[in-house]
Design a protein around this motif. Sequence first.
Motif, mmCIF file in Angstrom:
data_model
loop_
_atom_site.group_PDB
_atom_site.id
_atom_site.type_symbol
_atom_site.label_atom_id
_atom_site.label_comp_id
_atom_site.label_asym_id
_atom_site.label_seq_id
_atom_site.Cartn_x
_atom_site.Cartn_y
_atom_site.Cartn_z
ATOM 1 N N ARG A 70 0.802 -1.217 0.000
ATOM 2 C CA ARG A 70 0.000 0.000 0.000
ATOM 3 C C ARG A 70 0.839 1.273 0.000
ATOM 4 N N THR A 71 2.020 1.212 0.574
ATOM 5 C CA THR A 71 2.800 2.445 0.746
ATOM 6 C C THR A 71 4.076 2.457 -0.089
ATOM 7 N N VAL A 72 4.959 1.503 0.142
ATOM 8 C CA VAL A 72 6.285 1.544 -0.473
ATOM 9 C C VAL A 72 6.208 1.359 -1.982
ATOM 10 N N PHE A 73 5.526 0.303 -2.438
ATOM 11 C CA PHE A 73 5.463 0.041 -3.873
ATOM 12 C C PHE A 73 4.709 1.133 -4.624
ATOM 13 N N VAL A 74 3.630 1.629 -4.025
ATOM 14 C CA VAL A 74 2.865 2.693 -4.670
ATOM 15 C C VAL A 74 3.676 3.980 -4.748
ATOM 16 N N MET A 75 4.488 4.229 -3.738
ATOM 17 C CA MET A 75 5.284 5.458 -3.719
ATOM 18 C C MET A 75 6.441 5.408 -4.713
ATOM 19 N N TYR A 76 7.151 4.290 -4.778
ATOM 20 C CA TYR A 76 8.347 4.201 -5.603
ATOM 21 C C TYR A 76 8.090 3.596 -6.984
ATOM 22 N N PHE A 77 6.923 3.003 -7.187
ATOM 23 C CA PHE A 77 6.547 2.474 -8.503
ATOM 24 C C PHE A 77 5.150 2.997 -8.852
ATOM 25 N N PRO A 78 5.040 4.292 -9.170
ATOM 26 C CA PRO A 78 3.712 4.894 -9.359
ATOM 27 C C PRO A 78 2.977 4.387 -10.588
ATOM 28 N N ARG A 79 3.660 3.779 -11.549
ATOM 29 C CA ARG A 79 3.010 3.283 -12.762
ATOM 30 C C ARG A 79 2.720 1.792 -12.706
ATOM 31 N N SER A 80 2.877 1.177 -11.578
ATOM 32 C CA SER A 80 2.592 -0.252 -11.465
ATOM 33 C C SER A 80 1.088 -0.473 -11.348
ATOM 34 N N PHE A 81 0.683 -1.720 -11.513
ATOM 35 C CA PHE A 81 -0.747 -2.052 -11.440
ATOM 36 C C PHE A 81 -1.304 -1.823 -10.046
ATOM 37 N N LEU A 82 -0.443 -1.751 -9.022
ATOM 38 C CA LEU A 82 -0.918 -1.512 -7.662
ATOM 39 C C LEU A 82 -1.527 -0.122 -7.506
ATOM 40 N N ASN A 83 -1.228 0.779 -8.446
ATOM 41 C CA ASN A 83 -1.738 2.141 -8.353
ATOM 42 C C ASN A 83 -3.056 2.319 -9.093
ATOM 43 N N PHE A 84 -3.574 1.262 -9.750
ATOM 44 C CA PHE A 84 -4.921 1.333 -10.290
ATOM 45 C C PHE A 84 -5.901 1.529 -9.139
ATOM 46 N N THR A 85 -6.914 2.338 -9.357
ATOM 47 C CA THR A 85 -7.848 2.648 -8.277
ATOM 48 C C THR A 85 -8.549 1.413 -7.711
ATOM 49 N N PRO A 86 -9.040 0.453 -8.523
ATOM 50 C CA PRO A 86 -9.644 -0.748 -7.917
ATOM 51 C C PRO A 86 -8.654 -1.562 -7.093
#
Length: 305
Positions: A16-32
Amino acid sequence: MSMADLLVIIIHVLLRTVFVMYFPRSFLNFTPVCSTNVVLAFAATLISVWFTVAFTLDRFLVISYQNVKAKYCTERTATVIMGIVSVFSCFISVPWYFTMDPEYNIDNTPWGCVFKQAFLTLTSWASFELLMYSLVAWFPLILLLLLNSVTARHILMSGRVRRGLRGRNTGNNDPEMENRRKSVVLLFCVSGSFLLLWSTEVIYVLSERVFGTPYVQGSDFESVAFMLQALSTCTNTVIYVLTQNKFREQMKSAMRYPIYLIVKLVKSRNACRYAPDRERESGSVQLQKPPMSTRNRSPEWRSQT
């Protein structure tokens, strides 16, 4: 319980925090996906906290009520309680999915997660957030303090009776009293760490929802509160390692097990590698045997030839 703490670190901190912060274009940043991570993070935190309460209740029954130990403090009962807590925590965390809106849109694709304006303004959502934090912080803290206080009182009173029965001439080397002192230290360390590390998050939510402090996502106070709240799920394992001998032995065996598997794999590979060489050596030794001389053969064989 340690596995639940590990899930909090993986979901709440890493995904929720580290990957979203340092990999903003990953699939984890999709809203769903981001909204699902919010649900899973709160559910994992709720499971971790109530597993701690369940463990404290188990210790309370074992120490204070010996007559119910054999009936309720069993592996089957623990499995049922963990299953109920896990299912209930996941079910009650589902509404968090509907508190999120996309932060921005790229080619009609929602990206990022921010709280909805209705979540920040409506009284119903404010009541929901206060209820969730009551379940994850306030009620568990009250139960932990109550159960640990009663358990510590029982341990101290039984220790006083034990010292009176043993008398003053037995010396101070009493293993049972030493174990009881360690139990008291363990109980108050768990309660104290929970109180200190969750207090910042509780103050933050109260100041926002009750006293009307403006919500600022990503503020320093929110970051500190999140860091301490995530840290509170790791401290229990450390406390058990420092105070419980059996837990330390299990941790050591768990850490040695991968090394044992690697050594076993290397030995099996070496055995398979040198097996053909041994077969060739044994075959060459058999071929080097001299043939039987005709002088040692029987007269019947000579007459047949």
